[in-house]
Enzyme design. Structure first.
Site, PDB file in Angstrom:
ATOM      1  N   GLY A 200       0.877  -1.175   0.000  1.00  0.00           N
ATOM      2  CA  GLY A 200       0.000   0.000   0.000  1.00  0.00           C
ATOM      3  C   GLY A 200       0.902   1.210   0.000  1.00  0.00           C
TER       4      GLY A 200
ATOM      5  N   SER B  82       3.436   3.101   2.396  1.00  0.00           N
ATOM      6  CA  SER B  82       4.074   2.858   3.701  1.00  0.00           C
ATOM      7  C   SER B  82       3.885   4.015   4.671  1.00  0.00           C
ATOM      8  CB  SER B  82       5.558   2.546   3.506  1.00  0.00           C
ATOM      9  OG  SER B  82       6.196   3.591   2.825  1.00  0.00           O
TER      10      SER B  82
ATOM     11  N   HIS C 132       4.773  -8.556  -4.794  1.00  0.00           N
ATOM     12  CA  HIS C 132       3.438  -8.880  -4.280  1.00  0.00           C
ATOM     13  C   HIS C 132       2.999 -10.296  -4.673  1.00  0.00           C
ATOM     14  CE1 HIS C 132       2.106  -4.756  -3.150  1.00  0.00           C
ATOM     15  NE2 HIS C 132       2.975  -4.395  -4.073  1.00  0.00           N
TER      16      HIS C 132
ATOM     17  N   GLU D  43       0.767 -11.959  -3.419  1.00  0.00           N
ATOM     18  CA  GLU D  43      -0.697 -12.084  -3.235  1.00  0.00           C
ATOM     19  C   GLU D  43      -1.461 -11.701  -4.501  1.00  0.00           C
ATOM     20  OE1 GLU D  43       1.063  -9.599  -2.216  1.00  0.00           O
ATOM     21  OE2 GLU D  43      -0.093  -7.746  -2.365  1.00  0.00           O
TER      22      GLU D  43
ATOM     23  N   ILE E 267       5.247  -3.302  -7.796  1.00  0.00           N
ATOM     24  CA  ILE E 267       4.490  -2.062  -7.979  1.00  0.00           C
ATOM     25  C   ILE E 267       5.121  -0.962  -7.131  1.00  0.00           C
ATOM     26  CG2 ILE E 267       2.232  -0.940  -7.799  1.00  0.00           C
ATOM     27  CD1 ILE E 267       1.014  -3.815  -7.739  1.00  0.00           C
ATOM     28  N   ARG E 268       5.730   0.001  -7.808  1.00  0.00           N
ATOM     29  CA  ARG E 268       6.453   1.080  -7.091  1.00  0.00           C
ATOM     30  C   ARG E 268       7.238   0.490  -5.918  1.00  0.00           C
ATOM     31  NH1 ARG E 268       3.403   5.445  -4.966  1.00  0.00           N
ATOM     32  NH2 ARG E 268       5.226   6.697  -5.351  1.00  0.00           N
TER      33      ARG E 268
ATOM     34  N   ARG F 273      13.030   3.273  -1.058  1.00  0.00           N
ATOM     35  CA  ARG F 273      11.653   3.306  -1.561  1.00  0.00           C
ATOM     36  C   ARG F 273      11.633   3.617  -3.059  1.00  0.00           C
ATOM     37  NH1 ARG F 273       8.183   7.376   1.651  1.00  0.00           N
ATOM     38  NH2 ARG F 273       6.510   6.345   0.537  1.00  0.00           N
TER      39      ARG F 273
ATOM     40  N   CYS G  18       6.184  -5.386   0.125  1.00  0.00           N
ATOM     41  CA  CYS G  18       6.340  -4.050  -0.464  1.00  0.00           C
ATOM     42  C   CYS G  18       6.314  -2.960   0.611  1.00  0.00           C
ATOM     43  CB  CYS G  18       5.295  -3.859  -1.554  1.00  0.00           C
ATOM     44  SG  CYS G  18       5.780  -2.588  -2.734  1.00  0.00           S
TER      45      CYS G  18
HETATM   46  N1  GLN Z   1       5.815   2.893  -3.058  1.00  0.00           N
HETATM   47  C1  GLN Z   1       5.150   2.491  -1.852  1.00  0.00           C
HETATM   48  C2  GLN Z   1       5.830   3.070  -0.628  1.00  0.00           C
HETATM   49  O1  GLN Z   1       6.916   3.536  -0.696  1.00  0.00           O
HETATM   50  C3  GLN Z   1       5.063   0.981  -1.736  1.00  0.00           C
HETATM   51  C4  GLN Z   1       4.252   0.430  -2.877  1.00  0.00           C
HETATM   52  C5  GLN Z   1       3.579  -0.885  -2.620  1.00  0.00           C
HETATM   53  O2  GLN Z   1       3.385  -1.319  -1.485  1.00  0.00           O
HETATM   54  N2  GLN Z   1       3.102  -1.497  -3.678  1.00  0.00           N
HETATM   55  O3  GLN Z   1       5.252   3.058   0.418  1.00  0.00           O
END
Ligand code: GLN
Length: 199
Positions: free
Chosen positions: A46, A48, A170, A172, A134-135, A105, A78
């Site tokens: 999500g 952080s 991820h 999941e 994802i990011r 990050r 993540c």
């Molecule tokens: N980019 C988010 C962060 O730095 C982490 C992304 C993710 O959990 N998919 O919090």
């Protein structure tokens, strides 16, 4: 045996489903009072900063740190990896800071905000794991007690320290439950050792 999925922000349902497929009872965790029933916890992906702030406001940080120091299994994906990290590059995030790792990050840059890759994971039987990023962060540095279980190129993306596990990706979001099964095995071992200690 019961495993919680921290449900303050982020992808909760997908974790519950995969844990369920591993044959364990999995429940969403909304408040501090939900912790005593649990044998392990998943911290989902999500944002952080949002997850960390909510954990602080709801009083999770202190009690979970103590639990982690006593071997309570936690798996972060993540953003969850960032919450577990002692050191974070790229913004200040309220967090548990219980894993001896430095994470960066959003370390794959804008061009590669999200992508998939096949990873070879040490200790995992069968075909490589299809991992969704994802990011995502990556692990820049690990301490002596931390093992790197997978890399994407040079970058460490799956680490483990005792009963703490963290992936930058991820699992999941796929059908593959093998990473969750690894975590479930840690939780089983933890429950067994706790029962033996109390005999
Ligand atoms: N980019 C988010 C962060 O730095 C982490 C992304 C993710 O959990 N998919 O919090």
């Amino acid at each position: 045996m019961k495993i919680g999925v921290l449900a303050l922000q982020g992808a909760v349902r997908e974790h519950l489903l995969l844990l369920d497929r591993c044959g364990v009872e999995a429940v969403p965790v909304h408040k501090l009072g939900d912790l005593p029933d649990l044998d392990g916890l998943v911290i989902p992906g999500g944002e952080s900063t949002a997850i960390g702030q909510l954990m602080e406001e709801c009083g999770f940080l202190g009690p979970l740190r103590v639990l982690a120091e006593h071997g309570f299994p936690i798996y972060g994906t993540c953003a969850g990896m960032i919450i577990l990290a002692e050191r974070v590059q790229g913004g200040s995030v309220p967090r548990l800071g219980v894993m001896d790792i430095t994470v960066r990050r959003n370390s794959f840059g804008r061009q590669r905000e999200s992508f998939e890759a096949d990873l070879n994971i040490s200790g995992l039987e069968g075909k490589p794991l299809r991992a969704v990023f994802i990011r995502a962060p990556h692990v820049v540095e690990t301490g002596p007690g931390t093992r790197v279980l997978a890399r994407f190129g040079e970058r460490a993306v799956f680490v483990q320290q005792g009963n703490l596990m963290a992936t930058a990706f991820h699992p999941e979001l796929t059908e593959d439950a093998r990473i969750h099964a690894l975590f479930v095995q840690r939780v089983r071992d933890f429950v067994k050792s706790r029962t033996q200690a109390h005999r």
